[in-house]
Scaffold this active site. Structure first.
Site, PDB file in Angstrom:
ATOM      1  N   ASP A 194     -19.221  -6.009  22.132  1.00 55.22           N
ATOM      2  CA  ASP A 194     -18.304  -5.685  23.175  1.00 55.22           C
ATOM      3  C   ASP A 194     -16.966  -5.889  22.675  1.00 55.22           C
ATOM      4  O   ASP A 194     -16.768  -6.337  21.352  1.00 55.22           O
ATOM      5  CB  ASP A 194     -18.461  -6.453  24.406  1.00 55.22           C
ATOM      6  CG  ASP A 194     -19.506  -6.204  25.363  1.00 55.22           C
ATOM      7  OD1 ASP A 194     -20.096  -5.057  25.317  1.00 55.22           O
ATOM      8  OD2 ASP A 194     -20.143  -7.164  26.198  1.00 55.22           O
ATOM      9  N   LYS A 252     -15.336  -1.883  26.619  1.00 50.75           N
ATOM     10  CA  LYS A 252     -14.392  -0.986  27.087  1.00 50.75           C
ATOM     11  C   LYS A 252     -12.904  -2.142  27.176  1.00 50.75           C
ATOM     12  O   LYS A 252     -12.993  -3.007  27.437  1.00 50.75           O
ATOM     13  CB  LYS A 252     -14.904  -0.902  28.545  1.00 50.75           C
ATOM     14  CG  LYS A 252     -15.209  -2.115  29.494  1.00 50.75           C
ATOM     15  CD  LYS A 252     -15.758  -1.807  30.842  1.00 50.75           C
ATOM     16  CE  LYS A 252     -16.244  -3.145  31.335  1.00 50.75           C
ATOM     17  NZ  LYS A 252     -16.651  -2.963  32.790  1.00 50.75           N
ATOM     18  N   MET A 312     -11.102 -11.679  35.424  1.00 46.66           N
ATOM     19  CA  MET A 312     -11.031 -10.176  35.392  1.00 46.66           C
ATOM     20  C   MET A 312     -10.076  -9.817  36.357  1.00 46.66           C
ATOM     21  O   MET A 312     -10.272  -8.768  37.353  1.00 46.66           O
ATOM     22  CB  MET A 312     -12.156  -9.351  35.214  1.00 46.66           C
ATOM     23  CG  MET A 312     -13.115  -9.546  33.939  1.00 46.66           C
ATOM     24  SD  MET A 312     -14.661  -8.710  34.147  1.00 46.66           S
ATOM     25  CE  MET A 312     -15.237  -9.631  35.472  1.00 46.66           C
TER      26      MET A 312
END
Length: 537
Positions: free
Chosen positions: A38, A60, A174
């Site tokens: 990641d 991402k 997040m």
């Protein structure tokens, strides 16, 4: 293509600090045939992968996906058909909002063997490094970890009525873009406006920043602070302990950005160096062999809290030495100017088919303590380590050493038996150093020794012409050699200003004086410890 599938291991990479990777996680990364990783995976972790390992980036950033989750699931399955061991490297812990459960279920349904290696979650580690214990007797008896990010990349639908217990610490992952709405939701559900709150950016890293406030004002404060993701939101009375428990940010070099040009050293396992690094990388992230994990200077500065930017200016490559046995077996003294020389020496010893008995009668001299430590790994104690850790210093002390040990020797035509051994031959000295090494050591020995300089390794310049990892102003940079200086400034973008440069010694200082540097600080002795002391002062 394999008839049966291999094993897939979901490895938690931890919150960012590579030192927080588990031992089990490190073992699997080093064994992996394929590594799927990641955005939050550190380049240092990727450099642990063995030669030939297939590296695939699927991360991402800012809602921009290289690969959707369904495609990642299928990719893991397909790669398990091709490889014995596939490692899925995920930031934090695979099962703490890492979608590791989805990946594991997908693979299990297809009869793929799966193992999960837990990782240190940022929900705990980032708080600890910010001086915030997630629980504390008399203040917080438990905690809740909530994602503020939905499957559709929007703010999660959070039931704030479940988060009103003042004795429970709330941690939101997040959610940097939603701090104001989270604070508003908590207050609307009944949490006090003066409830302490914090936002931690880049937790556990040297670039860590935090913003402390209350539910009433934390939204405005983070906008002023301009924090960046990844970030964690913490709500609860434990936040009030941060001033007293903030050991991480109180380290002496915390908040200082230090650039360290470095030369990638020879690996201790020279078999790896002898083989082509066949690692392959797919998708949009190029992977380079950034072997800085064992750079002692970088590690020490990081331990003291510095935000270190390592810049590779070169790579040490081993050399197969012709007639190695003949050159070494007749040597009275073997000298090493660096640990790379030691590594190349023992690599060539192994390649020659000989063993340690070949050098049973030789004495060993090294240029400094670090080289002596490398030699000691092979169970050989250096006979001579100079006080002044330079080639000139070694030459001077070697001549004195020989004189001190031969004071009573008979003279022959005015020349001591220091120079002539019992076989009427000059003392034979072999120097193992870089092809581009300074001539100081040779110059200091050539008059009284039969001297042979052996090019044990080469220092190849890095290919990069522009350093994208530095800004147009470098506040502090640390230099360990003159060659590093010239290469570094050749690579710098035009107009870059270096405020302060720290030099390991006279030759490095002389090289630095050729460039526009506002301040040059030279170490009192030619050692990493001396350099670090100057940075601290």
């Amino acid at each position: 293509m394999r008839e049966n599938t291999g094993k897939v291991v979901l490895v938690g990479a931890g919150p960012g600090d590579t030192g927080l990777l588990t031992l089990k996680g490190e073992k699997y990364i080093k064994q992996a045939d394929c590594l799927v990783y990641d955005r939050l995976s550190s380049p240092e972790l990727l450099s642990m992968a063995k030669a030939g390992c297939e590296l695939i980036y699927v991360g991402k950033e800012n809602h921009k996906h290289v690969m959707k989750q369904d495609a990642i699931n299928e990719l893991l399955y397909e790669k398990s058909k091709c490889h014995e061991l596939v490692v899925r490297l995920k930031g934090g812990d695979p099962y703490v909002f890492g979608r590791g459960g989805e990946e594991a279920l997908y693979l299990a349904e297809r009869k793929v063997q799966v193992e999960v290696v837990p990782g240190v979650s940022s929900s705990v580690a980032a708080l600890a490094d910010a001086g915030i214990p997630i629980t504390h007797r008399g203040i917080a008896k438990g905690f809740q970890v909530i994602t503020a990010h939905s499957r559709k990349d929007e703010e999660a639908d959070i039931d704030y009525s479940l988060l009103t217990d003042e004795t429970i610490t709330c941690v939101f992952l997040m959610g940097l873009a939603h701090v104001k709405s989270i604070a508003a939701g908590l207050m609307k559900a009944g949490r006090r406006a003066e409830t302490p709150a914090a936002v931690i950016s880049n937790g556990t890293l040297a670039a860590q920043r935090k913003c402390i406030g209350t539910l009433a004002d934390i939204g405005e404060k983070i906008e002023e602070a301009k924090l960046t993701s990844p970030a964690i939101i913490v709500v609860g009375d434990v936040v009030s302990l941060n001033d007293r428990l903030d050991f991480f940010e109180k380290r002496p070099l915390f908040g200082r950005k230090v650039t360290v040009p470095y030369i990638e050293t020879m690996p201790e396992n020279m078999e790896a160096e002898a083989k082509d690094d066949g690692r392959k990388s797919e998708n949009c992230k190029e992977i380079k062999n950034v072997n800085i994990g064992t750079n002692e200077l970088v590690i020490r500065l990081q331990q003291l809290g510095a935000d270190v930017t390592p810049i590779k200016t070169g790579t040490i490559k081993s050399v197969i030495i012709p007639e190695f046995i003949n050159k070494v077996s007749s040597a009275d003294w073997i000298l090493f100017t660096s640990k790379n020389g030691v590594r190349s020496f023992f690599y060539n010893l192994e390649q020659s088919g000989a063993d340690i008995r070949l050098i049973a009668n030789a004495k060993f001299g090294v240029v400094g303590k670090a080289t002596a430590q490398e030699l000691a790994k092979h169970h050989i104690k250096a006979d001579l380590i100079p006080m002044v850790q330079t080639g000139k210093g070694l030459a001077g002390e070697l001549s004195s050493y020989m004189c001190d040990n031969n004071e009573d020797d008979e003279k022959r035509d005015g020349i001591s038996d220091i120079i002539y051994g019992k076989s009427n031959q000059k003392i034979r000295v072999c120097i193992f150093s870089a092809k581009e090494a300074s001539a100081d050591l040779e110059a200091g020995l050539k008059d009284f020794c039969e001297l042979e300089k052996i090019d044990a390794y080469v220092n190849e310049q890095a290919n990069e012409s522009i350093l994208k990892s530095v800004e147009n102003r470098i506040s502090e940079a640390v230099f360990t050699s003159a060659s590093n200086v010239d290469r570094f400034f050749d690579m710098l973008p035009e107009g870059t200003v270096v405020e302060t440069a720290y030099s390991i010694g006279e030759k490095t200082t002389a090289a630095l004086k050729q460039y526009n540097i506002r301040e040059i600080v030279q170490s009192d002795d030619s050692s990493y410890e001396g350099l670090v002391n100057k940075v601290l002062n």
